[in-house]
Design a protein around this motif. Structure first.
Motif, PDB file in Angstrom:
ATOM      1  N   LEU A 140      -4.844  10.698  -1.999  1.00 29.65           N
ATOM      2  CA  LEU A 140      -5.585   9.119  -1.983  1.00 29.65           C
ATOM      3  C   LEU A 140      -4.271   8.204  -1.992  1.00 29.65           C
ATOM      4  CD1 LEU A 140      -7.996   7.434  -3.587  1.00 29.65           C
ATOM      5  CD2 LEU A 140      -6.598   8.156  -6.245  1.00 29.65           C
ATOM      6  N   PHE A 141      -3.372   8.219  -2.115  1.00 29.03           N
ATOM      7  CA  PHE A 141      -2.174   7.675  -1.605  1.00 29.03           C
ATOM      8  C   PHE A 141      -1.844   8.024  -0.145  1.00 29.03           C
ATOM      9  CE2 PHE A 141      -0.938   8.198  -6.203  1.00 29.03           C
ATOM     10  CZ  PHE A 141      -0.836   6.962  -6.210  1.00 29.03           C
ATOM     11  N   ASP A 142      -2.377   8.470   0.013  1.00 24.52           N
ATOM     12  CA  ASP A 142      -2.247   8.665   1.904  1.00 24.52           C
ATOM     13  C   ASP A 142      -3.597   7.783   2.229  1.00 24.52           C
ATOM     14  OD1 ASP A 142      -0.463   9.860   2.158  1.00 24.52           O
ATOM     15  OD2 ASP A 142      -1.306  11.742   3.019  1.00 24.52           O
ATOM     16  N   ARG A 143      -4.682   7.226   1.659  1.00 27.74           N
ATOM     17  CA  ARG A 143      -5.156   6.480   1.657  1.00 27.74           C
ATOM     18  C   ARG A 143      -4.729   4.775   1.206  1.00 27.74           C
ATOM     19  NH1 ARG A 143     -10.516   8.388  -0.359  1.00 27.74           N
ATOM     20  NH2 ARG A 143     -11.307   6.425  -0.458  1.00 27.74           N
ATOM     21  N   LEU A 144      -4.796   5.465   0.190  1.00 27.19           N
ATOM     22  CA  LEU A 144      -3.630   3.759  -0.601  1.00 27.19           C
ATOM     23  C   LEU A 144      -3.289   3.739   0.242  1.00 27.19           C
ATOM     24  CD1 LEU A 144      -4.098   2.452  -3.006  1.00 27.19           C
ATOM     25  CD2 LEU A 144      -2.246   2.869  -4.021  1.00 27.19           C
ATOM     26  N   ASP A 145      -1.449   4.089   0.651  1.00 27.17           N
ATOM     27  CA  ASP A 145      -0.725   3.361   1.444  1.00 27.17           C
ATOM     28  C   ASP A 145      -0.735   2.223   2.176  1.00 27.17           C
ATOM     29  OD1 ASP A 145       0.933   4.894  -0.022  1.00 27.17           O
ATOM     30  OD2 ASP A 145       2.489   5.961   1.000  1.00 27.17           O
ATOM     31  N   PRO A 146      -2.223   2.438   3.543  1.00 28.21           N
ATOM     32  CA  PRO A 146      -2.033   1.326   4.093  1.00 28.21           C
ATOM     33  C   PRO A 146      -2.879   0.515   4.064  1.00 28.21           C
ATOM     34  CG  PRO A 146      -3.419   3.962   5.352  1.00 28.21           C
ATOM     35  CD  PRO A 146      -2.247   4.280   3.951  1.00 28.21           C
ATOM     36  N   THR A 147      -3.682   0.749   2.777  1.00 28.61           N
ATOM     37  CA  THR A 147      -4.515  -0.609   2.188  1.00 28.61           C
ATOM     38  C   THR A 147      -3.354  -1.378   1.681  1.00 28.61           C
ATOM     39  OG1 THR A 147      -5.611   1.113   2.230  1.00 28.61           O
ATOM     40  CG2 THR A 147      -6.515  -1.018   1.246  1.00 28.61           C
ATOM     41  N   GLU A 148      -2.732  -0.832   0.870  1.00 27.79           N
ATOM     42  CA  GLU A 148      -1.315  -1.893   0.039  1.00 27.79           C
ATOM     43  C   GLU A 148      -0.840  -2.719   1.160  1.00 27.79           C
ATOM     44  OE1 GLU A 148       1.147   0.245  -2.604  1.00 27.79           O
ATOM     45  OE2 GLU A 148       0.332  -1.531  -3.499  1.00 27.79           O
ATOM     46  N   LYS A 149      -0.635  -2.130   2.177  1.00 29.24           N
ATOM     47  CA  LYS A 149       0.491  -3.636   2.563  1.00 29.24           C
ATOM     48  C   LYS A 149       0.265  -3.704   3.529  1.00 29.24           C
ATOM     49  CE  LYS A 149       4.118   0.189   4.313  1.00 29.24           C
ATOM     50  NZ  LYS A 149       3.053   1.377   3.945  1.00 29.24           N
ATOM     51  N   ALA A 150      -2.221  -3.769   3.911  1.00 29.42           N
ATOM     52  CA  ALA A 150      -2.341  -4.644   4.370  1.00 29.42           C
ATOM     53  C   ALA A 150      -3.165  -5.830   3.176  1.00 29.42           C
ATOM     54  CB  ALA A 150      -4.255  -4.173   5.180  1.00 29.42           C
ATOM     55  N   LYS A 151      -3.734  -5.293   2.103  1.00 30.99           N
ATOM     56  CA  LYS A 151      -3.905  -6.224   0.949  1.00 30.99           C
ATOM     57  C   LYS A 151      -2.519  -7.215   0.926  1.00 30.99           C
ATOM     58  CE  LYS A 151      -1.871  -5.087  -2.863  1.00 30.99           C
ATOM     59  NZ  LYS A 151      -0.807  -5.631  -3.640  1.00 30.99           N
ATOM     60  N   ASP A 152      -1.469  -6.442   0.670  1.00 30.44           N
ATOM     61  CA  ASP A 152       0.034  -7.226   0.854  1.00 30.44           C
ATOM     62  C   ASP A 152      -0.015  -8.684   1.783  1.00 30.44           C
ATOM     63  OD1 ASP A 152       1.187  -6.464  -2.108  1.00 30.44           O
ATOM     64  OD2 ASP A 152       2.064  -4.806  -0.336  1.00 30.44           O
ATOM     65  N   LYS A 153      -0.025  -8.216   2.939  1.00 32.30           N
ATOM     66  CA  LYS A 153      -0.034  -9.292   4.295  1.00 32.30           C
ATOM     67  C   LYS A 153      -1.270 -10.042   3.745  1.00 32.30           C
ATOM     68  CE  LYS A 153      -0.955  -8.725   9.032  1.00 32.30           C
ATOM     69  NZ  LYS A 153      -1.303  -8.185  10.312  1.00 32.30           N
ATOM     70  N   ILE A 154      -2.682  -9.506   3.554  1.00 31.42           N
ATOM     71  CA  ILE A 154      -3.611 -10.915   3.202  1.00 31.42           C
ATOM     72  C   ILE A 154      -2.900 -11.647   1.822  1.00 31.42           C
ATOM     73  CG2 ILE A 154      -6.153 -11.229   1.933  1.00 31.42           C
ATOM     74  CD1 ILE A 154      -7.092  -8.616   3.631  1.00 31.42           C
ATOM     75  N   PHE A 155      -2.553 -11.266   1.292  1.00 29.77           N
ATOM     76  CA  PHE A 155      -1.780 -11.978  -0.195  1.00 29.77           C
ATOM     77  C   PHE A 155      -0.913 -13.012   0.479  1.00 29.77           C
ATOM     78  CE2 PHE A 155      -3.907  -9.070  -3.780  1.00 29.77           C
ATOM     79  CZ  PHE A 155      -4.932 -10.146  -3.544  1.00 29.77           C
ATOM     80  N   ALA A 156      -0.609 -12.408   1.321  1.00 28.95           N
ATOM     81  CA  ALA A 156       1.535 -13.453   1.899  1.00 28.95           C
ATOM     82  C   ALA A 156       0.319 -14.309   2.548  1.00 28.95           C
ATOM     83  CB  ALA A 156       1.910 -12.373   2.624  1.00 28.95           C
ATOM     84  N   GLU A 157      -0.315 -14.355   3.432  1.00 28.61           N
ATOM     85  CA  GLU A 157      -1.113 -14.955   4.383  1.00 28.61           C
ATOM     86  C   GLU A 157      -2.009 -16.294   3.234  1.00 28.61           C
ATOM     87  OE1 GLU A 157      -2.127 -12.378   8.463  1.00 28.61           O
ATOM     88  OE2 GLU A 157      -3.692 -12.654   6.786  1.00 28.61           O
ATOM     89  N   GLN A 158      -2.337 -16.338   1.961  1.00 29.85           N
ATOM     90  CA  GLN A 158      -3.285 -16.492   1.001  1.00 29.85           C
ATOM     91  C   GLN A 158      -2.115 -17.246   0.389  1.00 29.85           C
ATOM     92  OE1 GLN A 158      -5.440 -14.017  -0.413  1.00 29.85           O
ATOM     93  NE2 GLN A 158      -7.500 -13.788   1.132  1.00 29.85           N
ATOM     94  N   GLY A 159      -1.248 -17.245   0.379  1.00 27.78           N
ATOM     95  CA  GLY A 159      -0.182 -17.289  -0.111  1.00 27.78           C
ATOM     96  C   GLY A 159      -0.115 -16.715  -1.795  1.00 27.78           C
ATOM     97  N   VAL A 160      -0.093 -15.388  -2.231  1.00 26.02           N
ATOM     98  CA  VAL A 160      -0.394 -15.652  -3.488  1.00 26.02           C
ATOM     99  C   VAL A 160       0.586 -14.887  -3.879  1.00 26.02           C
ATOM    100  CG1 VAL A 160      -2.113 -14.077  -4.704  1.00 26.02           C
ATOM    101  CG2 VAL A 160      -2.996 -14.935  -3.109  1.00 26.02           C
ATOM    102  N   VAL A 161       1.595 -14.767  -4.652  1.00 24.56           N
ATOM    103  CA  VAL A 161       2.563 -13.622  -4.422  1.00 24.56           C
ATOM    104  C   VAL A 161       3.572 -13.775  -5.463  1.00 24.56           C
ATOM    105  CG1 VAL A 161       3.730 -14.653  -2.285  1.00 24.56           C
ATOM    106  CG2 VAL A 161       4.176 -15.985  -4.293  1.00 24.56           C
ATOM    107  N   GLY A 162       3.906 -12.715  -5.777  1.00 25.08           N
ATOM    108  CA  GLY A 162       3.917 -12.169  -7.389  1.00 25.08           C
ATOM    109  C   GLY A 162       3.114 -11.728  -8.054  1.00 25.08           C
ATOM    110  N   ALA A 163       4.185 -10.481  -8.683  1.00 21.48           N
ATOM    111  CA  ALA A 163       3.486  -9.606  -9.424  1.00 21.48           C
ATOM    112  C   ALA A 163       1.627  -9.636 -10.438  1.00 21.48           C
ATOM    113  CB  ALA A 163       3.917  -9.084 -10.223  1.00 21.48           C
ATOM    114  N   LYS A 164       2.231 -11.166 -11.015  1.00 13.52           N
ATOM    115  CA  LYS A 164       1.036 -11.676 -12.098  1.00 13.52           C
ATOM    116  C   LYS A 164      -0.085 -12.297 -10.573  1.00 13.52           C
ATOM    117  CE  LYS A 164       3.250 -12.316 -15.492  1.00 13.52           C
ATOM    118  NZ  LYS A 164       4.311 -12.811 -16.757  1.00 13.52           N
ATOM    119  N   SER A 165      -0.033 -13.337  -9.722  1.00 14.16           N
ATOM    120  CA  SER A 165      -1.039 -13.070  -9.206  1.00 14.16           C
ATOM    121  C   SER A 165      -1.520 -12.994  -9.031  1.00 14.16           C
ATOM    122  CB  SER A 165       0.225 -14.083  -7.940  1.00 14.16           C
ATOM    123  OG  SER A 165       1.302 -15.338  -8.603  1.00 14.16           O
ATOM    124  N   GLN A 166      -1.125 -11.625  -7.689  1.00 11.93           N
ATOM    125  CA  GLN A 166      -1.549 -10.264  -7.657  1.00 11.93           C
ATOM    126  C   GLN A 166      -2.628  -9.677  -8.290  1.00 11.93           C
ATOM    127  OE1 GLN A 166      -0.357  -7.550  -4.916  1.00 11.93           O
ATOM    128  NE2 GLN A 166       0.932  -9.316  -3.416  1.00 11.93           N
TER     129      GLN A 166
END
Lengths: 686, 267
Positions: free
Chosen positions: A361-387
């Motif tokens: 499951l983590f092998d599937r989660l890893d790339p998805t999480e990186k993609a999520k972080d990228k999207i959030f960074a583009e959207q300006g959603v930073v920090g654990a609480k905002s995410q």
């Protein structure tokens, strides 16, 4: 009736644990196994565990890990590794293989990876490439030493354990010249720090001790930094002695660029991009899985030596004639011996299934999480609480996806489903909600309950079990399991984690789908215990929903973060249920894919029958345990409304009924253990 | 040898030596009980040949190693997960039984045919390597017949050492009676060497080598040619009459082990 002919081989495990198409992983397994059953076993047999000190004897492990490629396993190919993509399953398999013989060796092999994990998960690209490419053996023609790391979170008493909110390690600004990079001073005292005898760098969790640093963070400390890099005294641990462990004292001057993940400067204040908690959460989320499997490996490794001991118990003397049943079967003549071993094996299978499912499951989660972080960074959603807040808004869509998934294919809105499938954030929410259950569940159950069952394997060897001569190092394994239940977050930490994540609505929607699937499976394959699994999931979910709304006679809510007498046992019950669910899934995978492999197909009917019986035994045990816990919570804080009690009793009765035939399944397992072929001797020294 | 050698190693698979081997007669003839389900390894004699081949190939620039292996395809794949990490080679796989209940001549014919079919094989550079014996059924004839079928008549058996001398002359040490060696030279390829144990340790696993090999091993396994081997009629089949008694002992001094072996031989 066809039953188990030989102990399951690699072909079988590759199917069950889903790496039959991954030759890179199959090779890694062979490598780790070869090392475990040669050098590691020899070190244990030669008494290397009998000292707390790191010795030259033990240090052979490091060069062996380097030579065998295990040191580079964690890295990507451009950093000197050899496996592309996520490596959670690879690391889990290596930990499993090494722990088959000695988990201290497994811990040692993972130590630098653990030190690198904060950098890998949250480090800047420069930090990642710098440290990860230097932690691999030099390429031909390259002249450099391998860097080795240690991960320093745990601190001295009285601030014991991994209470991530209480840290005495501090960071402050030492120098900050205009226009230049700030220089920090870091003070950190570690306790129980693995790899500290030879670490060239330490990734240390520290809190801010300066108004010019906004939050806690993790910092990379190097042995050549100015200041004190005192490796400290050896930890006087009585387990995992093949790994180096010391209590270091570190007081060093480092540039701010060593803050893991980098920082920004805002209004004259250094703002680390990640707090230490955020980094640790990401790290432990993954590294706890191999630890879970360490204990499981011990249980599975015990099966063969216990069978051999039982069979040969009366041979070699005048107690019986070679043709007699006593000679041939030894203690296996008595049902107790094989039935108790059946329990051990069933627990081990469930733990392995749960652990490896989580790693995948983590092998599937890893790339998805990186993609999520990228999207959030583009959207300006930073920090654990905002995410977290942003992800909460996605739960509705995640639940919608699960509702569509639950429908028969011809009734689904295919367009909408495809849309949700393509939505990275929705997929992340789905995966994360499951990972947030399976990860703490395997860490808690595999190690905690595993340690208890490991004691049973020692007991199955009689007095032999507590001697140095006991094959399989079972006594060491029993005590080692206790450390596995403790480090990277002891049992209470996992229960606390689960008590928060198991109320997640996305997980509940997933659980409802599983209930429906397993009810159908139970009807089609009653022999697997799927009905008992479904019934226990249903009972657990009802109990949780009840506890979330119920109150005690004084009007206090039953399900509350501070009411650990409710939340923690319910978390335990969920672990049993999750392990059984995974186990049944693996049996079905074997039944489905086994015919494709001619080697497995040869004895498939017997294998599937035996593994189904084991799953049934475990499903009944899990259902019973879950029902007992749920009953203690529903009745224990009563009196409660009669209609609630009636509803509970109906579900519990269904749970009990679903275990029909489990004792017969156990009898069949016992009979199989009496005739299964085993090798003539253990394949590693005593 | 300016262009290097073309070294072809013949190596089958055998059950892991710790497994209990029990001959049984099934619908397809004689075999070992649960043979397919038992873990397998590369025949140790062939293993020595392979490691020596890899070592020689390193020493002679331009050389290449092939491993021609016959066995059930799925079992070969499992064995390759270890073997492919130990030395660089290209696999030629033949899908056939590996239990040892076959005729050496039939096996040799299949191996020779597979070797002949290797694209670009230059027999003037060919060194045929294999095990002098086999851990499955020690007829000791297979390699000799392979050599004959391929027209390789310079054959050496029980080889423990092979060195390249000036002018490409190969100096060979073959085991003979009484722990002595027969030393020979051969001007160069083609030649056949049936290896005893050689002098090299088993190389450690190297995943980088493994990953490189696997790019060719997996396709080779997928296109492994099925080979039908007729089983000869056996009057009877039994394990060697020596009774195998595995004892686990600990901390026994070397002198005591030696004394026990001498006592056993004398008895």
């Amino acid at each position: 009736m066809e039953t188990l002919r030989t102990l399951p081989g690699d072909d079988v495990r590759q199917i069950m644990w889903r790496f039959a198409d991954r030759y890179d992983l199959q090779m890694v397994v062979q490598t780790a196994r070869s090392l475990a059953r040669s050098l590691v076993a020899r070190l244990v047999a030669e008494g290397a565990r009998k000292t707390h000190e790191w010795t030259e004897h033990k240090a052979q492990l490091l060069s062996a890990f380097d030579d065998a490629g295990l040191t580079s396993l964690f890295m990507d190919p451009h950093q000197g590794g050899f496996i592309e993509g996520p490596k959670n399953l690879a690391l889990a398999l290596v930990a499993f293989e090494l722990s088959w013989v000695d988990a201290g060796a497994a811990t040692g092999s993972l130590a630098t990876n653990l030190a690198l994990a904060p950098i890998h998960e949250k480090g800047t690209p420069e930090q990642r490439d710098y440290y990860m490419s230097r932690c691999v053996p030099p390429a031909p023609g390259e002249d450099r030493a391998i860097l080795r790391g240690a991960f320093a979170l745990t601190e001295p008493l009285p601030y014991i354990g991994v209470d991530t909110n209480t840290m005495t390690g501090k960071v402050r600004v030492l120098e900050w010249e205009e226009g230049k990079e700030p220089v920090l001073h870091v003070d950190k005292r570690g306790r129980f720090i693995t790899g500290m005898d030879f670490a060239n760098f330490v990734t240390a969790a520290v809190d801010t001790n300066d108004p010019r640093i906004k939050s806690s963070c993790m910092v990379i400390l190097e042995e050549t930094d100015e200041g004190l890099f005192d490796r400290g005294a050896p930890t006087l641990k009585m387990v995992h002695q093949l790994s180096s462990t010391r209590d270091p004292v570190l007081s060093l001057k480092v540039p701010a660029s060593r803050i893991i993940g980098g920082y920004t400067v805002k209004d004259g204040v250094i703002v680390p991009n990640y707090t230490h908690s955020e980094i640790i959460a990401a790290v432990f989320h993954r590294t706890r899985v191999p630890v879970a499997l360490m204990t499981t490996a011990k249980l599975l490794s015990a099966v063969e030596p216990v069978i051999r001991y039982h069979r040969q118990r009366f041979r070699g003397g005048t107690a019986c004639e070679p043709e007699s049943a006593k000679f041939q079967l030894g203690l296996q003549q008595k049902p107790d011996a094989v039935l108790r071993l059946t329990d051990v094996w069933a627990t081990a299978e469930a733990g392995a299934s749960l652990g490896f499912e989580t790693a995948r499951l983590f092998d599937r989660l890893d790339p998805t999480e990186k993609a999520k972080d990228k999207i959030f960074a583009e959207q300006g959603v930073v920090g654990a609480k905002s995410q977290m807040s942003a992800l909460r808004k996605l739960e509705k869509q995640a639940i919608e996806y699960l509702a569509l998934e639950a429908l028969p294919p011809d009734q689904r809105d295919a367009g909408r489903m495809a849309e949700l499938e393509a939505d990275t954030l929705v997929q992340y929410a789905l995966l994360e909600s499951t990972a947030n259950i399976l990860c703490p569940a395997c860490k808690l159950w595999n190690t905690g309950y595993g340690a208890t069952v490991m004691r049973e394997t020692v007991a199955l060897m009689g007095g032999y079990g507590i001697t140095e001569d006991c094959p399989g190092f079972l006594f060491n394994k029993w005590t080692d399991a206790q450390l596995e239940a403790t480090y990277e977050g002891p049992e209470a930490v996992q229960r606390r984690h689960l008590s928060v994540t198991m109320t997640n609505e996305v997980f509940h929607a997933r659980l409802r789908n599983w209930i429906a699937q397993y009810e159908a499976l139970g009807a089609a394959h009653p022999e697997t215990g799927a009905s008992a699994s479904a019934a226990s999931m249903k009972l657990w979910l009802w109990t949780l929903e009840f506890l979330l709304r119920a109150k005690d006679p004084e009007g206090a809510r039953l399900y509350h973060s501070r009411r650990q007498g409710v939340t923690f046992p319910l978390a335990d019950a969920l672990c049993w249920i999750m392990a059984t669910r995974s186990q049944i899934a693996d049996v079905l995978e074997l039944a489905a894919k086994g015919p494709e492999n001619p080697v497995v197909a040869e004895g498939l009917d017997g294998l599937v029958a035996f593994f189904s019986d084991l799953a049934m035994v475990q499903a009944a045990r899990s259902a019973g345990e879950a029902a007992r816990i749920c009953a203690s919570l529903v009745y224990g804080f009563g009196p409660q409304a009669a209609e609630d009690l009636a509803a509970f009793e109906t579900l519990r009765a269904a749970c009990d009924r679903a275990s029909s035939g489990a004792a017969l399944a156990k009898d069949r397992c016992g009979a199989a253990l009496c005739q299964v072929m085993i090798p003539e001797a253990l394949d590693y020294p005593l | 040898m300016s262009d290097g050698y073309q070294i072809v190693v013949c190596g089958g698979i055998v059950p892991d030596p710790l497994q209990t081997l029990e001959p049984v007669h099934g619908p397809a003839g004689w075999g070992l009980k649960n043979e397919l389900m038992l873990p397998a390894i590369l025949d140790p004699w062939s293993g020595h040949a392979l490691y020596e081949a890899a070592n020689l190939a390193k020493a002679a620039a331009g050389s290449k190693v092939w491993l021609v292996s016959m066995g059930p395809k799925a079992k070969l794949q499992q064995v390759m997960m270890t073997v492919a990490q130990k030395a660089a080679f290209e696999l030629i796989a033949l899908d056939a039984p590996a239990g040892g209940f076959t005729e050496a001549g039939d096996v040799a014919a299949a191996l020779a045919e597979a070797i002949e079919a290797i694209p670009g094989l230059d027999k003037s550079r060919l060194l045929l390597f294999g095990g002098w014996q086999s851990a499955s059924r020690g007829a000791g004839a297979t390699m000799q017949i392979v050599g004959e079928k391929l027209g390789v008549v310079d054959q050496f058996q029980g080889v423990d050492k092979l060195t390249i001398e000036d002018g490409g002359v190969l100096r060979v040490l073959e085991r003979v009676e009484g722990g002595s060696y027969q030393e020979s030279t051969v001007s160069g390829p083609p030649a056949l060497f049936g290896w005893a144990t050689g002098e090299l340790p088993e190389p450690p696993n190297n995943p980088q080598v493994g990953m490189a090999n696997m790019r060719l091993v997996m396709p080779a396994l997928q296109k492994a040619k099925p080979v039908q081997l007729a089983q000869p009629a056996f009057g009877s089949v039994q394990l060697p009459c020596q009774k195998r008694e595995t004892r686990i002992v600990k901390d026994t001094p070397v002198e005591a082990i030696a004394r026990e072996i001498v006592d056993w031989i004398n008895a």
